[in-house]
Scaffold this motif. Structure first.
Motif, PDB file in Angstrom:
ATOM      1  N   ILE A  34     -18.448 -13.170  15.139  1.00 16.73           N
ATOM      2  CA  ILE A  34     -18.001 -12.005  13.977  1.00 16.73           C
ATOM      3  C   ILE A  34     -19.221 -12.153  12.403  1.00 16.73           C
ATOM      4  O   ILE A  34     -19.128 -13.214  12.302  1.00 16.73           O
ATOM      5  CB  ILE A  34     -16.504 -11.466  13.244  1.00 16.73           C
ATOM      6  CG1 ILE A  34     -15.952 -11.114  14.584  1.00 16.73           C
ATOM      7  CG2 ILE A  34     -16.654 -10.497  12.115  1.00 16.73           C
ATOM      8  CD1 ILE A  34     -14.419 -10.719  13.968  1.00 16.73           C
ATOM      9  N   SER A  35     -20.122 -11.548  12.579  1.00 18.72           N
ATOM     10  CA  SER A  35     -21.732 -11.746  11.579  1.00 18.72           C
ATOM     11  C   SER A  35     -21.205 -10.231  10.462  1.00 18.72           C
ATOM     12  O   SER A  35     -20.072  -9.008  10.859  1.00 18.72           O
ATOM     13  CB  SER A  35     -22.760 -11.592  12.633  1.00 18.72           C
ATOM     14  OG  SER A  35     -23.050 -11.372  11.107  1.00 18.72           O
ATOM     15  N   GLU A  62     -11.306 -14.376   5.309  1.00 19.44           N
ATOM     16  CA  GLU A  62      -9.543 -14.528   5.998  1.00 19.44           C
ATOM     17  C   GLU A  62      -9.683 -13.479   7.038  1.00 19.44           C
ATOM     18  O   GLU A  62     -10.319 -11.906   6.785  1.00 19.44           O
ATOM     19  CB  GLU A  62      -8.262 -14.211   4.944  1.00 19.44           C
ATOM     20  CG  GLU A  62      -8.703 -15.402   3.663  1.00 19.44           C
ATOM     21  CD  GLU A  62      -7.215 -15.267   3.433  1.00 19.44           C
ATOM     22  OE1 GLU A  62      -6.246 -14.303   3.305  1.00 19.44           O
ATOM     23  OE2 GLU A  62      -7.255 -16.222   2.694  1.00 19.44           O
ATOM     24  N   TYR A  63      -8.820 -13.656   7.951  1.00 23.23           N
ATOM     25  CA  TYR A  63      -9.329 -13.352   9.218  1.00 23.23           C
ATOM     26  C   TYR A  63      -7.787 -12.538   9.776  1.00 23.23           C
ATOM     27  O   TYR A  63      -6.091 -13.647   9.807  1.00 23.23           O
ATOM     28  CB  TYR A  63      -9.666 -13.093  10.810  1.00 23.23           C
ATOM     29  CG  TYR A  63     -11.180 -13.802  10.562  1.00 23.23           C
ATOM     30  CD1 TYR A  63     -11.827 -12.984   9.981  1.00 23.23           C
ATOM     31  CD2 TYR A  63     -11.319 -14.774  10.113  1.00 23.23           C
ATOM     32  CE1 TYR A  63     -13.990 -12.973  10.170  1.00 23.23           C
ATOM     33  CE2 TYR A  63     -12.751 -15.380   9.677  1.00 23.23           C
ATOM     34  CZ  TYR A  63     -13.596 -14.082   9.992  1.00 23.23           C
ATOM     35  OH  TYR A  63     -15.196 -14.616   9.822  1.00 23.23           O
ATOM     36  N   THR A  64      -7.655 -10.981  10.463  1.00 23.76           N
ATOM     37  CA  THR A  64      -5.953 -11.081  10.470  1.00 23.76           C
ATOM     38  C   THR A  64      -6.700  -9.449  11.406  1.00 23.76           C
ATOM     39  O   THR A  64      -7.375  -8.917  11.665  1.00 23.76           O
ATOM     40  CB  THR A  64      -5.455  -9.173   9.663  1.00 23.76           C
ATOM     41  OG1 THR A  64      -5.542 -10.323   8.258  1.00 23.76           O
ATOM     42  CG2 THR A  64      -3.556  -9.743   9.826  1.00 23.76           C
ATOM     43  N   VAL A  65      -5.376 -10.173  13.113  1.00 25.17           N
ATOM     44  CA  VAL A  65      -5.991  -9.373  14.033  1.00 25.17           C
ATOM     45  C   VAL A  65      -4.197  -8.264  14.005  1.00 25.17           C
ATOM     46  O   VAL A  65      -4.048  -8.615  14.326  1.00 25.17           O
ATOM     47  CB  VAL A  65      -6.539 -10.547  14.853  1.00 25.17           C
ATOM     48  CG1 VAL A  65      -6.035  -9.873  16.972  1.00 25.17           C
ATOM     49  CG2 VAL A  65      -7.224 -11.025  15.021  1.00 25.17           C
ATOM     50  N   GLN A  66      -4.637  -6.985  14.596  1.00 18.84           N
ATOM     51  CA  GLN A  66      -3.918  -6.526  14.547  1.00 18.84           C
ATOM     52  C   GLN A  66      -3.334  -6.300  15.828  1.00 18.84           C
ATOM     53  O   GLN A  66      -2.364  -6.526  15.836  1.00 18.84           O
ATOM     54  CB  GLN A  66      -4.518  -4.856  15.018  1.00 18.84           C
ATOM     55  CG  GLN A  66      -3.756  -4.032  15.834  1.00 18.84           C
ATOM     56  CD  GLN A  66      -4.595  -2.730  16.474  1.00 18.84           C
ATOM     57  OE1 GLN A  66      -5.459  -2.554  16.654  1.00 18.84           O
ATOM     58  NE2 GLN A  66      -3.879  -1.480  16.105  1.00 18.84           N
ATOM     59  N   ALA A  80     -11.955  -8.515   7.975  1.00 17.07           N
ATOM     60  CA  ALA A  80     -11.614  -9.792   7.204  1.00 17.07           C
ATOM     61  C   ALA A  80     -11.612  -9.055   6.154  1.00 17.07           C
ATOM     62  O   ALA A  80     -12.505  -8.143   5.452  1.00 17.07           O
ATOM     63  CB  ALA A  80     -13.228 -10.186   7.825  1.00 17.07           C
ATOM     64  N   VAL A  81     -11.211 -10.285   5.223  1.00 16.07           N
ATOM     65  CA  VAL A  81     -11.218 -10.122   3.711  1.00 16.07           C
ATOM     66  C   VAL A  81     -12.020 -11.096   2.972  1.00 16.07           C
ATOM     67  O   VAL A  81     -11.952 -12.443   3.536  1.00 16.07           O
ATOM     68  CB  VAL A  81      -9.753 -10.399   3.062  1.00 16.07           C
ATOM     69  CG1 VAL A  81      -9.285  -9.820   1.725  1.00 16.07           C
ATOM     70  CG2 VAL A  81      -9.296  -8.987   3.754  1.00 16.07           C
ATOM     71  N   ALA A 141     -12.549  -6.270  -0.772  1.00 14.97           N
ATOM     72  CA  ALA A 141     -13.835  -6.252  -0.428  1.00 14.97           C
ATOM     73  C   ALA A 141     -13.761  -6.979   1.129  1.00 14.97           C
ATOM     74  O   ALA A 141     -13.447  -8.211   1.264  1.00 14.97           O
ATOM     75  CB  ALA A 141     -14.660  -8.003  -0.797  1.00 14.97           C
ATOM     76  N   TYR A 142     -13.468  -5.969   2.161  1.00 14.13           N
ATOM     77  CA  TYR A 142     -13.020  -5.273   3.157  1.00 14.13           C
ATOM     78  C   TYR A 142     -13.855  -5.719   4.304  1.00 14.13           C
ATOM     79  O   TYR A 142     -14.710  -4.172   3.901  1.00 14.13           O
ATOM     80  CB  TYR A 142     -11.597  -4.962   3.730  1.00 14.13           C
ATOM     81  CG  TYR A 142     -11.698  -3.967   3.280  1.00 14.13           C
ATOM     82  CD1 TYR A 142     -11.674  -3.489   5.474  1.00 14.13           C
ATOM     83  CD2 TYR A 142     -12.286  -2.609   2.512  1.00 14.13           C
ATOM     84  CE1 TYR A 142     -11.250  -1.949   5.086  1.00 14.13           C
ATOM     85  CE2 TYR A 142     -11.429  -1.518   2.956  1.00 14.13           C
ATOM     86  CZ  TYR A 142     -11.377  -1.512   3.963  1.00 14.13           C
ATOM     87  OH  TYR A 142     -11.586   0.437   4.344  1.00 14.13           O
TER      88      TYR A 142
END
Length: 701
Positions: free
Chosen positions: A411-412, A432-436, A461-462, A469-470
């Protein structure tokens, strides 16, 4: 005697200054407003603006700083001003974002800017979140905004997002029956001429347990005459799902001047009156501010203007109010708008703010500013933004497609700060990444996607723990057997993308008569195709065929020859998706140019659909269309298709949608799905889309 003479001279001097200087409430021509008499209940309002000041200076060298227009100005209980504006998006896949800034000193200085509301990739607001209008009710701030699935910027609709803080992020969106981070549907749709702007630029007032939602309607009559109106809808206040209760109440007012744009509406408590404001003769040297008034909030009449001190070439304005859209007695009043430095200047605009005085007078009192000629020109101002604080982060590819076999896709992400500088985020320590749905994929700490099974999910992504800032990325994992790109002679930069069965190419040059692009791999059952243009807003070849290869022989896909697409139906983030009337089995699929060999053939991505990828859920934008023989004789009946591949699009004939089984004595429907009322009555229309059928009701009053 000397003392008396001195007083006399002083009095004359003051009168002369008042008459020549134009600093009072008379608009500069000596006609003072007449105050209402004791006991008089009906009043009208007059407004005067000070000379104003610049709160945004454009930065032509940087796309992120070129404009901030259509301000929504909220006064809080501390006297501060929160300002939401329409502003540039990431310039890659998203046109406009809604930004937020706060001033604690009446708009003289402003804090850091943040991006408050952004599109949701793969949804109907995926290209834009423009013209935010914000109010607070209960625990939430609600932002209404304009968006469309059309790359041409037409057929706009109104969407709603919410946040528990004024600065956002407004990441929860209305879905039609609730709120979600990963889904977005319009709260109100447009059913007029699909080539016109549509509806949008909402403004809100909360009063007497009702939400008044005002919006602008730009349409055309059957003969092409422009319709420019502000309309109103009502909803239940104190209802978390209030968008579901919206009821249209028709036209609040028709614009009386030429080139009036978006209206902002407030309720003036002291006079129990609603006021609407907008710029008139927008983008001209004679531009000014027009006002309308209403006692019930449903029907307005033109009342007054502000011409003195208003900048030339102004457009899209807002007027301040509290968080429910009220102007309370004693509250300061501000207006702000975008403006250009001259004619034919587009998207490179200043933003100006003024403090305004309001005076109640008797109806019929002469308007002192009617004959005033605007002359305020832009001045040179100091820089209005700056700093390293992050406004937001974003992905240049908010919708990704990859194959199950691709385990290297990263992920860029890029950051944008208050100096408008865009920088690639190279380190992963602050992300920090959160996947649904982690059953479909996971993301490593370094941002590498690890597919697990075919499906669609979102990754959030935060940056640095700052929720504003996401970035939201929609990822489609395909189990696709077509992994190699093929093309006819003359193709340049041909390459497979993400092993997902898509490819990119610069072009096949003009002059080549045999021109095609395709993909090949293992033999499989092909049920459809998704086609992306190379550049956002541009189309494919004007005429083309789809062909598949079986046993070494190229054959036409049934029903997929001589295809045409309107240019504004295509964007780099919203492809045209085709479902075959019957599956074909082959080891390759290609798009063959049948148009003008004198023009370059340019294509972005091409994705064959296999298995259930081409299945859709269908609905019409409205469950019932209501026409009126005199007030609203026409409506566009559009079909919404949600594809398993992860696209949400709208369609209307004649290429894909067929309309049938309706009472032709009640309505007529042309090939483009435009229904015209013929007589009062009710009927049901059947819409057929690639063999799949749904119905909707049409009522003519």
């Amino acid at each position: 005697m000397k003392r008396f003479l001195s007083c006399f001279v002083l009095s004359v001097t003051l009168l002369l200054f008042a008459g020549c200087g134009g600093t009072g409430d008379d608009g500069g021509n000596g006609n003072k407003p007449e105050p209402p008499q004791p006991g008089q209940t009906e009043v009208t309002l007059r407004f005067n603006a000070d000379s104003g000041w610049v709160i945004h200076k454009p930065t032509p060298t940087n796309i992120n700083g070129v404009y901030r227009y259509g301000p929504c100005l909220l006064l809080d209980e501390n006297g501060g001003i929160g300002m939401y504006t329409a502003s540039p998006g990431n310039s890659y896949a998203e046109w406009d974002w809604g930004r937020y800034r706060y001033s604690a000193d009446g708009g003289k200085t402003w804090g850091d800017e943040v991006v408050a509301v952004k599109p949701t990739p793969g949804q109907m607001d995926s290209v834009s979140t423009c013209d935010p209008g914000v109010f607070k009710m209960g625990d939430y701030y609600y932002a209404g905004y304009t968006s469309t699935y059309e790359a041409g910027g037409v057929s706009n609709a109104i969407f709603i997002a919410r946040s528990k803080t004024p600065q956002g992020p407004f990441i929860e969106k209305w879905t039609g029956n609730g709120w979600s981070v990963y889904e977005s549907r319009p709260a109100m749709v447009y059913d007029g001429d699909p080539t016109k702007f549509g509806i949008g630029e909402p403004s809100f007032v909360v009063k007497d347990n009702q939400i008044y939602m005002y919006y602008n309607w730009w349409d055309a009559e059957a003969d092409g005459t422009t319709i420019s109106q502000t309309r109103v809808a009502l909803a239940e206040a104190n209802n978390e799902n209030w968008p579901a209760t919206l009821q249209e109440h028709g036209v609040a007012f028709d614009k009386v001047y030429s080139d009036e744009d978006s209206s902002d509406i407030k309720y003036v408590e002291e006079h129990d009156m609603f006021i609407a404001v907008n710029t008139a003769k927008r983008f001209s040297k004679d531009s000014f501010i027009a006002f309308y008034e209403s006692k019930d909030g449903l029907t307005f009449e033109h009342s007054t203007v502000i011409k003195k001190n208003i900048a030339q070439y102004c457009h899209n304005m807002g007027i301040s109010g509290d968080e429910q859209g009220h102007i309370k007695a004693g509250d300061p009043i501000y207006i702000a708008y975008g403006y250009a430095t001259g004619p034919n200047v587009w998207a490179n605009w200043y933003t100006r703010m003024h403090k305004v005085t309001m005076t109640a007078v008797k109806p019929g009192t002469e308007d002192a500013q009617d004959g005033f000629s605007n002359s305020l020109k832009p001045d040179s101002e100091k820089k209005t933004h700056g700093g390293s604080a992050i406004e937001t982060i974003h992905s240049r590819e908010p919708a990704l497609y990859l194959n199950l076999t691709d385990t290297t896709q990263k992920i860029s992400l890029f950051s944008i700060n208050n100096d408008y500088r865009e920088e690639e985020i190279t380190g992963s320590d602050k992300l920090e990444y959160t996947v649904q749905n982690e059953d479909i994929l996971t993301v490593t700490a370094g941002g590498v996607i690890q597919p697990k099974k075919a499906g669609i999910t979102y990754v959030k992504a935060v940056y640095g723990g700052n929720e504003s800032a996401y970035a939201l990325i929609r990822i489609t994992v395909c189990d696709n057997p077509f992994t190699r790109a093929i093309a006819s002679a003359g193709a340049s930069n041909l390459s497979a993308i993400n092993n997902g069965g898509t490819f990119a190419t610069a072009s096949i040059a003009a002059g080549n008569s045999d021109r095609w692009f395709g993909v090949e791999g293992k033999s499989a059952k092909i049920t459809g195709a998704a086609i992306f243009p190379k550049y956002q807003g541009q189309g494919f070849p004007s005429v083309f065929d789809l062909q598949y290869r079986a046993n070494g022989e190229w054959k036409d896909v049934p029903g997929m020859t001589g295809l045409r697409f309107v240019v504004n139906k295509a964007s780099s983030v919203t492809p045209v998706v085709l479902r075959f009337s019957e599956p074909v089995t082959g080891d390759a699929l290609r798009i063959v140019d049948k148009s003008n060999a004198d023009m370059a053939f340019e294509l972005g991505e091409f994705l064959p659909l296999t298995g259930d990828m081409a299945k859709t859920e269908l609905s019409t934008l409205k469950s019932e269309y209501v026409l009126d023989l005199s007030e609203k004789p026409r409506a566009q009946i559009m079909l919404e298709a949600v594809w398993n591949i992860g696209f949400c699009q709208e369609y209307y004939g004649p290429q894909f949608v067929r309309y049938s089984d309706y009472d032709t004595s009640v309505i007529a429907i042309d090939g483009n799905g435009m229904a015209t009322a013929k007589k009062a009555g009710e009927t049901t229309v059947t819409l057929e889309f690639f063999g799949q059928k749904i119905t909707c009701k049409v009522t003519v009053q």
